[in-house]
Design an enzyme around this catalytic site. Structure first.
Site, PDB file in Angstrom:
ATOM      1  N   ASN A   8       0.865  -1.187   0.000  1.00 51.50           N
ATOM      2  CA  ASN A   8       0.000   0.000   0.000  1.00 51.50           C
ATOM      3  C   ASN A   8       0.900   1.236   0.000  1.00 51.50           C
ATOM      4  OD1 ASN A   8      -1.880   1.993   0.415  1.00 51.50           O
ATOM      5  ND2 ASN A   8      -2.306   1.456   2.550  1.00 51.50           N
ATOM      6  N   TRP A   9       1.026   1.833  -1.170  1.00 50.17           N
ATOM      7  CA  TRP A   9       1.936   2.987  -1.290  1.00 50.17           C
ATOM      8  C   TRP A   9       1.351   4.264  -0.676  1.00 50.17           C
ATOM      9  CZ3 TRP A   9       4.317   2.943  -6.940  1.00 50.17           C
ATOM     10  CH2 TRP A   9       5.172   1.839  -7.055  1.00 50.17           C
ATOM     11  N   LYS A  10       0.063   4.229  -0.351  1.00 53.89           N
ATOM     12  CA  LYS A  10      -0.615   5.437   0.167  1.00 53.89           C
ATOM     13  C   LYS A  10      -0.401   6.601  -0.791  1.00 53.89           C
ATOM     14  CE  LYS A  10       0.196   3.590   4.729  1.00 53.89           C
ATOM     15  NZ  LYS A  10       0.022   3.807   6.141  1.00 53.89           N
ATOM     16  N   HIS A 104      -9.676   1.309   4.647  1.00 49.16           N
ATOM     17  CA  HIS A 104      -8.423   1.571   5.363  1.00 49.16           C
ATOM     18  C   HIS A 104      -8.664   2.607   6.465  1.00 49.16           C
ATOM     19  CE1 HIS A 104      -4.318   2.716   6.248  1.00 49.16           C
ATOM     20  NE2 HIS A 104      -3.947   1.592   5.649  1.00 49.16           N
ATOM     21  N   GLU A 175      -5.740  -4.730  10.677  1.00 49.61           N
ATOM     22  CA  GLU A 175      -4.715  -3.700  10.860  1.00 49.61           C
ATOM     23  C   GLU A 175      -5.026  -2.880  12.114  1.00 49.61           C
ATOM     24  OE1 GLU A 175      -2.535  -2.578   7.036  1.00 49.61           O
ATOM     25  OE2 GLU A 175      -4.308  -1.320   7.141  1.00 49.61           O
ATOM     26  N   GLY A 181       2.226   2.426  10.785  1.00 52.27           N
ATOM     27  CA  GLY A 181       3.143   3.544  10.556  1.00 52.27           C
ATOM     28  C   GLY A 181       4.237   3.710  11.592  1.00 52.27           C
ATOM     29  N   SER A 223       3.213  -1.887  10.699  1.00 51.91           N
ATOM     30  CA  SER A 223       4.639  -1.877  11.039  1.00 51.91           C
ATOM     31  C   SER A 223       5.359  -3.185  10.729  1.00 51.91           C
ATOM     32  CB  SER A 223       4.833  -1.496  12.507  1.00 51.91           C
ATOM     33  OG  SER A 223       4.443  -0.160  12.690  1.00 51.91           O
ATOM     34  N   GLY A 244       2.692  -0.943   4.384  1.00 48.80           N
ATOM     35  CA  GLY A 244       2.717   0.466   3.973  1.00 48.80           C
ATOM     36  C   GLY A 244       4.126   0.951   3.758  1.00 48.80           C
TER      37      GLY A 244
HETATM   38  C1  PEP Z   1      -0.990   0.437   6.266  1.00 44.66           C
HETATM   39  O1  PEP Z   1      -1.189   1.650   6.365  1.00 44.66           O
HETATM   40  O2  PEP Z   1      -1.791  -0.291   5.661  1.00 44.66           O
HETATM   41  C2  PEP Z   1       0.216  -0.113   6.882  1.00 44.66           C
HETATM   42  C3  PEP Z   1       0.222  -1.377   7.184  1.00 44.66           C
HETATM   43  O3  PEP Z   1       1.239   0.767   7.100  1.00 44.66           O
HETATM   44  P1  PEP Z   1       2.667   0.438   7.774  1.00 44.66           P
HETATM   45  O4  PEP Z   1       3.173  -0.833   7.151  1.00 44.66           O
HETATM   46  O5  PEP Z   1       3.522   1.610   7.407  1.00 44.66           O
HETATM   47  O6  PEP Z   1       2.430   0.300   9.221  1.00 44.66           O
END
Ligand code: PEP
Length: 266
Positions: A8-10, A104, A175, A181, A223, A244
């Site tokens: 997920n590149w956001k 999300h 999640e 994050g 994370s 992410g």
């Molecule tokens: C996400 O936002 O879907 C996510 C899992 O982010 P991160 O891996 O940066 O925690």
């Protein structure tokens, strides 16, 4: 079944050049893997770029797919698209998009997406033939177990009225918001994720059917980094990961892909 590793590149990266670089760096590793399906979910504006680069190498093993980060909750007929700024399921399909992330926590929080909106989006996506990565997760793991009720409500409301014939195209991503994050510093513990996976399967039993509750893929996100990926994949009862931050760093993301490839699927 292949394990799913979803990037997920956001709202990243800021330039098409970087998008092409990151994508190219991941694809080189992803197409060689046999046990993993890698799904890249770039921002809408990069879908064509990433799709075109992806098609340059024919991917007979289906080890690589394109996903979107969102869609509009209606798929209007031609000429009826008066929804400024939105993207339809039909448009996504024409860009060879196979998966779409719905619900999300960042969209719930910043864009005010409710369980009802998410439910509409899921139905629209499934009806159009897209596979849905449906995100759920609590804000905090409070001691009085409120978080269990919270996740239960998200799952039940999100999947309300989904036709049985579409259940095979649904994937749940657990999640926990507090773990997102933090770049590896606050990920959930594999044993706790396992408990949540089993809990989600119990809720699925209430709203779907026995087979779906047993086999619907459940991913973990929050994370994930190379250091903790193996223990999640081995011990948390999950069928893949939603990633992410690390999905923008090909070296780290590819390491996670290689770790996932070497673990036996059950
Ligand atoms: C996400 O936002 O879907 C996510 C899992 O982010 P991160 O891996 O940066 O925690």
């Amino acid at each position: 079944m292949k394990r799913l590793i979803v990037a997920n590149w956001k709202m990243n990266p800021q330039s098409p050049k970087d998008a092409e670089r990151i994508f190219g760096g991941i694809r080189r590793t992803a197409v060689k893997l046999k046990k993993i399906e890698t799904v890249i979910c770039p921002p809408f504006v990069y879908l064509s770029l990433v799709g075109i680069v992806g098609n340059r190498v024919s991917d007979k093993r289906l080890s690589f797919s394109l996903g979107a980060q969102d869609l509009f909750w209606e798929n209007p007929p031609a000429g009826k698209g008066s929804y400024t700024g939105e993207i339809s399921a039909e448009m996504l399909k024409r860009f060879a998009v196979k998966y779409v992330i719905v619900g999300h926590s960042e969209r719930r929080r910043h864009l005010g997406e409710t369980n009802e909106i998410i439910n509409r989006k899921i139905k629209t996506a499934l009806k159009a033939g897209l596979r849905v990565i449906f995100c759920v997760g609590e804000k905090e793991r409070n001691p009085n177990e409120d978080y269990l009720r919270f996740v239960k409500e998200e799952v039940i409301a999100g999947l309300k009225g989904i036709q049985r014939k579409f259940l095979g195209k649904l994937i749940v991503a657990y999640e926990p918001i507090w773990a997102i994050g933090k770049k590896g510093s606050a990920a959930d513990a594999p044993e706790d994720i396992l408990q949540m996976v089993l809990y989600i399967r119990r809720i699925l039993l209430l709203v779907t059917d026995k087979d779906s509750a047993r086999v619907m893929p459940i991913l973990y996100g929050g994370s994930v980094v190379p250091k903790n990926a193996e223990s999640f994949l081995r011990n948390a009862g999950i069928q893949g990961l939603l990633i992410g931050h690390e999905s923008l760093i090909p070296k780290d993301f590819n390491e996670i892909l290689r770790i996932a490839e070497k673990i036996k699927t059950k």
